[in-house]
Design a protein around this motif. Structure first.
Motif: not given
Length: 457
Positions: A299, A337, A341-342, A351, A354-355
């Protein structure tokens, strides 16, 4: 004899314009002068940029004061876009960097600034020039020094009204240095064709590429075809691939092929691929350079990529995650992503954790524009992936690409009267109608005093 201090126009550029009650109307972008035979040029008004990036004319008869940092105006202004007339010259756009010759025979100079002064009659005249002497020729191996600067009366030089010589654009670009690309594109659009090309040639490749992306197609083609082929290819490489493809589509096939041959092979390959799609399809609208990462990238790496200054806002909204390779066309597309959210997750996490892998919001390259707009509206996305039948990522369509396509062809030049403050298209400031016909040569200040100056100190 003048009744006020001189105002140097290059220093005036960007100055805020206020109405009598203190509300900001816009900013000064240029000064309009009338070139006259055997008489000093006469300044008749300001080009003011108002909200909506529209440039309108503000007569100097409606300017009550010019001080460092502010111009005070009064009255009404016609909000139609300023259109330069044949007898008019723009100080910043056309007179700066012009080469002149001293009347005493002492050599040549380059105009770096122009001073206007209000006379007791109420007229504003160009009465002084801030110039830099052009050095005499020196021996080939010696260092060439910049010439000295001095302020001279306007009748101390000849050649100010000439338009048949190259000018250069250093001082003009200095005045435009802090403009956004879209604003600089508007400024160049207002210039005459020859001057527009001179300024474009003086921009570096990246800046010119950004400006061309914001210009009407006719202007893009006119500028690109005046550059030498090698420089034109370099500028196309610096443009977004989809914008470069759109521009090449406007050129004759032979010329487009020649330019593609001069581009770096990798850059040309992306553009060639885009040229194979119809312009009314997702493939024709997409860019091939979104932010793409592998599933194992962190991230922290994703946020670093999104933080890049040159990245357009629509592309900075999300990261597209794929299996290798990560250059388009990529390996299998895994999902996106989202930026928000990141920000909420640990920087060391992958990453892939959180896809958003929803299977409904992607496009095929032959998807029509109607499907693109409906999908964007349904899911409120700023960008949508374009996938081939093997679910490889080919590119991304952004909301600005869609807007450029669905708006009228002349939207950049639109005279949208909804920005006006009055039913008849006027707002409080001044009136361009006062400058129509011969009566413009008799415009007088209506009694208010002018104060202050903007000068070279």
């Amino acid at each position: 004899m003048s009744s006020s201090s001189p105002v140097f126009v290059a220093r005036l550029a960007g100055t805020a314009v206020f109405d009598p009650i203190g509300d900001q109307v816009g900013r000064v972008r240029d000064v309009v002068v009338l070139m006259r035979t055997n008489r000093p040029p006469r300044a008749v008004g300001l080009v003011v940029e108002v909200p909506g990036r529209r440039r309108v004319f503000l007569p100097l008869t409606r300017v009550t004061s010019i001080n460092p940092g502010q111009v005070i105006s009064t009255g009404l202004v016609n909000m139609r876009r300023f259109e330069q007339r044949s007898m008019e010259s723009l100080v910043l756009g056309e007179l700066l960097d012009r080469r002149v010759r001293f009347t005493d025979g002492s050599g040549e100079a380059t105009v770096e600034d122009v001073a206007i002064t209000k006379q007791r009659t109420g007229d504003w005249l160009v009465d002084q020039l801030f110039v830099r002497r052009r050095p005499e020729r020196v021996a080939p191996l010696s260092l060439r020094r910049r010439g000295s600067t001095l302020t001279v009366p306007v009748d101390g030089v000849t050649g100010l009204a000439r338009t048949d010589v190259d000018q250069g654009a250093a001082r003009l670009l200095e005045a435009y240095e802090n403009m956004r690309a879209a604003d600089l594109a508007d400024a160049l659009h207002e210039l005459g064709p020859a001057r527009r090309v001179e300024v474009a040639r003086a921009l570096d490749d990246e800046r010119l590429a950004d400006v061309l992306e914001e210009m009407p197609e006719d202007d893009q083609v006119a500028i690109l075809t005046e550059l030498d082929a090698g420089r034109a290819a370099d500028v196309l490489e610096a443009m977004e691939p989809d914008d470069a493809a759109d521009l090449l589509n406007e050129l004759p096939d032979a010329q487009a092929d020649d330019l593609l041959a001069l581009m770096e092979p990798e850059e040309a390959a992306d553009v060639r691929r885009l040229l194979t799609y119809g312009e009314d399809t997702a493939g024709g609208l997409m860019t091939t350079e979104p932010v793409i990462l592998g599933a194992d990238d962190t991230i922290a790496m994703a946020l670093a990529q999104l933080r890049r200054k040159e990245l357009p806002p629509a592309l900075a909204a999300m990261v597209f995650v794929v299996r290798p390779p990560t250059e388009t066309p990529t390996g299998r597309f895994l999902g996106v992503a989202h930026f928000q959210r990141l920000l909420r997750e640990p920087p060391h996490a992958a990453v892939a954790s959180v896809l958003d892998s929803d299977s409904h919001w992607w496009l095929t390259p032959d998807a029509p524009v109607g499907r693109v707009t409906r999908l964007m509206a349904a899911y409120d996305f700023l960008a949508l992936p374009v996938l081939d039948p093997e679910r490889r990522l080919l590119g991304v369509v952004t909301v600005d690409d869609v807007l450029d396509h669905i708006l009228p062809d002349d939207w950049r030049e639109s005279h949208d009267e909804s920005l006006a403050g009055e039913p008849d298209g006027t707002a409080r400031v001044g009136s361009r109608s006062e400058r129509s016909g011969p009566a413009r040569d008799h415009m007088k200040q209506s009694g208010q005093d002018d104060g202050g100056s903007v000068s070279h100190g």
